[in-house]
Design a protein around this motif. Structure first.
Motif, PDB file in Angstrom:
ATOM      1  N   TRP A 185      34.444  39.091  75.595  1.00 50.96           N
ATOM      2  CA  TRP A 185      34.536  38.896  74.152  1.00 50.96           C
ATOM      3  C   TRP A 185      35.851  39.474  73.626  1.00 50.96           C
ATOM      4  N   PRO A 186      36.461  38.845  72.614  1.00 48.20           N
ATOM      5  CA  PRO A 186      37.706  39.359  72.048  1.00 48.20           C
ATOM      6  C   PRO A 186      37.452  40.450  71.008  1.00 48.20           C
ATOM      7  N   CYS A 187      36.523  41.352  71.335  1.00 48.22           N
ATOM      8  CA  CYS A 187      36.235  42.496  70.472  1.00 48.22           C
ATOM      9  C   CYS A 187      35.710  43.616  71.358  1.00 48.22           C
ATOM     10  N   ASP A 188      35.541  44.788  70.792  1.00 48.27           N
ATOM     11  CA  ASP A 188      35.247  45.970  71.595  1.00 48.27           C
ATOM     12  C   ASP A 188      33.852  45.952  72.219  1.00 48.27           C
ATOM     13  N   GLU A 189      32.798  45.710  71.434  1.00 48.88           N
ATOM     14  CA  GLU A 189      31.425  45.766  71.935  1.00 48.88           C
ATOM     15  C   GLU A 189      30.592  44.687  71.256  1.00 48.88           C
ATOM     16  N   ILE A 190      29.443  44.365  71.865  1.00 44.62           N
ATOM     17  CA  ILE A 190      28.571  43.334  71.289  1.00 44.62           C
ATOM     18  C   ILE A 190      27.150  43.864  71.104  1.00 44.62           C
ATOM     19  N   ASN A 191      27.042  45.095  70.617  1.00 48.69           N
ATOM     20  CA  ASN A 191      25.712  45.662  70.390  1.00 48.69           C
ATOM     21  C   ASN A 191      24.895  44.795  69.433  1.00 48.69           C
ATOM     22  N   TYR A 192      25.567  44.155  68.503  1.00 46.87           N
ATOM     23  CA  TYR A 192      24.880  43.277  67.548  1.00 46.87           C
ATOM     24  C   TYR A 192      24.184  42.123  68.268  1.00 46.87           C
ATOM     25  N   ILE A 193      24.814  41.593  69.294  1.00 47.30           N
ATOM     26  CA  ILE A 193      24.212  40.492  70.055  1.00 47.30           C
ATOM     27  C   ILE A 193      23.025  40.992  70.867  1.00 47.30           C
ATOM     28  N   TRP A 194      23.184  42.134  71.535  1.00 42.03           N
ATOM     29  CA  TRP A 194      22.076  42.675  72.330  1.00 42.03           C
ATOM     30  C   TRP A 194      20.858  42.994  71.469  1.00 42.03           C
ATOM     31  N   ARG A 195      21.088  43.380  70.219  1.00 40.89           N
ATOM     32  CA  ARG A 195      19.979  43.800  69.355  1.00 40.89           C
ATOM     33  C   ARG A 195      19.369  42.643  68.553  1.00 40.89           C
ATOM     34  N   HIS A 196      19.917  41.442  68.691  1.00 43.05           N
ATOM     35  CA  HIS A 196      19.365  40.326  67.941  1.00 43.05           C
ATOM     36  C   HIS A 196      17.912  40.088  68.367  1.00 43.05           C
ATOM     37  N   GLY A 197      17.041  40.025  67.382  1.00 42.59           N
ATOM     38  CA  GLY A 197      15.607  39.928  67.651  1.00 42.59           C
ATOM     39  C   GLY A 197      14.938  41.286  67.649  1.00 42.59           C
ATOM     40  N   ASN A 198      15.765  42.341  67.724  1.00 41.31           N
ATOM     41  CA  ASN A 198      15.262  43.711  67.656  1.00 41.31           C
ATOM     42  C   ASN A 198      16.120  44.541  66.698  1.00 41.31           C
ATOM     43  N   VAL A 199      16.626  43.857  65.684  1.00 42.60           N
ATOM     44  CA  VAL A 199      17.606  44.495  64.806  1.00 42.60           C
ATOM     45  C   VAL A 199      17.059  45.748  64.125  1.00 42.60           C
ATOM     46  N   ARG A 200      15.763  45.782  63.857  1.00 47.31           N
ATOM     47  CA  ARG A 200      15.189  46.947  63.181  1.00 47.31           C
ATOM     48  C   ARG A 200      14.534  47.942  64.144  1.00 47.31           C
ATOM     49  N   TYR A 201      14.691  47.718  65.435  1.00 48.09           N
ATOM     50  CA  TYR A 201      14.182  48.714  66.383  1.00 48.09           C
ATOM     51  C   TYR A 201      14.939  50.020  66.135  1.00 48.09           C
ATOM     52  N   PRO A 202      14.243  51.166  66.081  1.00 46.46           N
ATOM     53  CA  PRO A 202      14.858  52.401  65.577  1.00 46.46           C
ATOM     54  C   PRO A 202      15.937  53.028  66.446  1.00 46.46           C
ATOM     55  N   SER A 203      16.100  52.579  67.685  1.00 44.97           N
ATOM     56  CA  SER A 203      17.148  53.153  68.529  1.00 44.97           C
ATOM     57  C   SER A 203      17.711  52.071  69.433  1.00 44.97           C
ATOM     58  N   ASP A 204      18.723  52.462  70.233  1.00 38.74           N
ATOM     59  CA  ASP A 204      19.271  51.530  71.223  1.00 38.74           C
ATOM     60  C   ASP A 204      18.511  51.590  72.542  1.00 38.74           C
ATOM     61  N   GLU A 205      17.505  52.440  72.628  1.00 43.20           N
ATOM     62  CA  GLU A 205      16.685  52.547  73.840  1.00 43.20           C
ATOM     63  C   GLU A 205      15.581  51.491  73.795  1.00 43.20           C
ATOM     64  N   ILE A 206      15.998  50.234  73.764  1.00 49.31           N
ATOM     65  CA  ILE A 206      15.057  49.124  73.591  1.00 49.31           C
ATOM     66  C   ILE A 206      14.383  48.824  74.930  1.00 49.31           C
ATOM     67  N   PRO A 207      13.066  48.908  74.999  1.00 48.95           N
ATOM     68  CA  PRO A 207      12.373  48.679  76.279  1.00 48.95           C
ATOM     69  C   PRO A 207      12.330  47.204  76.658  1.00 48.95           C
ATOM     70  N   ALA A 208      12.101  46.959  77.936  1.00 49.17           N
ATOM     71  CA  ALA A 208      12.100  45.589  78.454  1.00 49.17           C
ATOM     72  C   ALA A 208      11.024  44.719  77.823  1.00 49.17           C
ATOM     73  N   ASP A 209       9.916  45.332  77.390  1.00 54.74           N
ATOM     74  CA  ASP A 209       8.845  44.513  76.810  1.00 54.74           C
ATOM     75  C   ASP A 209       9.185  43.988  75.420  1.00 54.74           C
ATOM     76  N   ARG A 210      10.365  44.377  74.902  1.00 57.30           N
ATOM     77  CA  ARG A 210      10.830  43.847  73.614  1.00 57.30           C
ATOM     78  C   ARG A 210      11.660  42.572  73.793  1.00 57.30           C
ATOM     79  N   VAL A 211      11.856  42.137  75.022  1.00 55.55           N
ATOM     80  CA  VAL A 211      12.589  40.889  75.265  1.00 55.55           C
ATOM     81  C   VAL A 211      11.672  39.717  74.943  1.00 55.55           C
ATOM     82  N   THR A 212      12.048  38.937  73.954  1.00 53.36           N
ATOM     83  CA  THR A 212      11.300  37.725  73.616  1.00 53.36           C
ATOM     84  C   THR A 212      12.056  36.513  74.163  1.00 53.36           C
ATOM     85  N   PRO A 213      11.384  35.402  74.373  1.00 47.37           N
ATOM     86  CA  PRO A 213      12.097  34.204  74.842  1.00 47.37           C
ATOM     87  C   PRO A 213      13.251  33.810  73.930  1.00 47.37           C
TER      88      PRO A 213
END
Length: 286
Positions: free
Chosen positions: A33-61
């Motif tokens: 990516w032509p930017c530093d990080e893509i945390n926004y992309i990784w958190r899509h669908g879990n945007v309101r999860y309270p931390s970045d320690e998102i567990p595997a069971d939060r992966v939705t299709p």
């Protein structure tokens, strides 16, 4: 012909992740990516999860499909066989990433936590960088923009009134981040961020097939980068002439070794070593 591959760089903040990504992506067929990080992309669908320690069971299709599509965007637009992704918060959610990208490979780069702490503190107190911000905004999912806009505004307002002149948040957000921020100094916060990142990354990467993970010591890479880069390319099955490898690492410097420790001073270093000593010992830094 080499098969397509996703390569995730795992590393705590200020541990050489940017340097490693930039060296790797200077080669033909390796994109990012032509930017530093893509945390926004990784958190899509879990945007309101309270931390970045998102567990595997939060992966939705839907979330998995969205993230994979963004990797394919880079592969297509940059004609890349290898897509490199680097987001420091990914240290905290390797099982989540592994569920989204079950065939991805990982480069885990680690550094002396005290040196990393001395460097990270500067980012917590950094002034607004508009060009840097605009690069990242381009890759925020549109539906998530209002949420992140409010959070960013609050963080900047917080900096104005903070005794330490720090942002409300920076870097990987730990599960108990609010408690840590309340009870610890900024240096201690940075040290604890480093500690949680390397502890979780090491533990979770140990659960992945060994042939998909390579570990790189930052101090070794910056001291003798060409052999380390060759080792990474062997791991990836990527062929590169030695003269191109030498040229790619020509700008790699070991000038930051010990810099964070020196900036903190002996007394502060001793306090931080007492706080994170077991982890420092495990990695050979104490």
């Amino acid at each position: 012909m080499m098969q397509n591959m996703d390569l995730v760089i795992i590393g705590a903040p200020r541990s050489g992740t940017n340097m490693l990504r930039d060296v790797l992506t200077s080669f033909e067929g390796i994109g990012t990516w032509p930017c530093d990080e893509i945390n926004y992309i990784w958190r899509h669908g879990n945007v309101r999860y309270p931390s970045d320690e998102i567990p595997a069971d939060r992966v939705t299709p839907a979330a998995a499909a969205y993230i994979r599509a963004r990797f394919e965007d880079i592969r297509r637009t940059q004609n890349a066989r290898i897509v490199v992704e680097k987001t420091c918060a990914s240290c905290l959610r390797v099982p989540f990433i592994n569920k989204v990208l079950p065939e991805a490979r990982y480069v885990y780069i680690y550094r002396d936590g005290i040196d990393a702490t001395g460097s990270a503190k500067l980012r917590w107190t950094a002034k607004l960088d508009i060009p840097y911000l605009m690069e990242k905004v381009r890759f925020v999912p549109l539906t998530d923009l209002p949420y992140y806009g409010l959070r960013y505004f609050w963080s900047r307002i917080y900096r104005v009134f903070s005794r330490e002149k720090r942002l409300a948040f920076w870097g990987p957000k730990l599960d108990n981040m609010d408690e840590i921020l309340e009870k610890h100094t900024l240096n201690e916060v940075c040290a604890l961020q480093w500690q949680r990142c390397v502890e979780k990354a090491d533990s979770d990467l140990a659960q992945i097939e060994p042939e998909r993970v390579i570990r790189v010591r930052y101090e070794d890479f910056v001291s003798d980068p060409a052999p380390e880069l060759e080792r990474i390319f062997d791991f990836l099955g990527y062929k590169a002439p030695s003269d191109l490898i030498q040229a790619a690492v020509a700008g790699v410097s070991n000038g930051s070794l010990g810099k964070g420790r020196k900036a903190l001073g002996e007394e502060e270093v001793a306090r931080l070593e007492a706080l994170t000593g077991e982890t420092l010992k495990r990695y050979g830094y104490l």
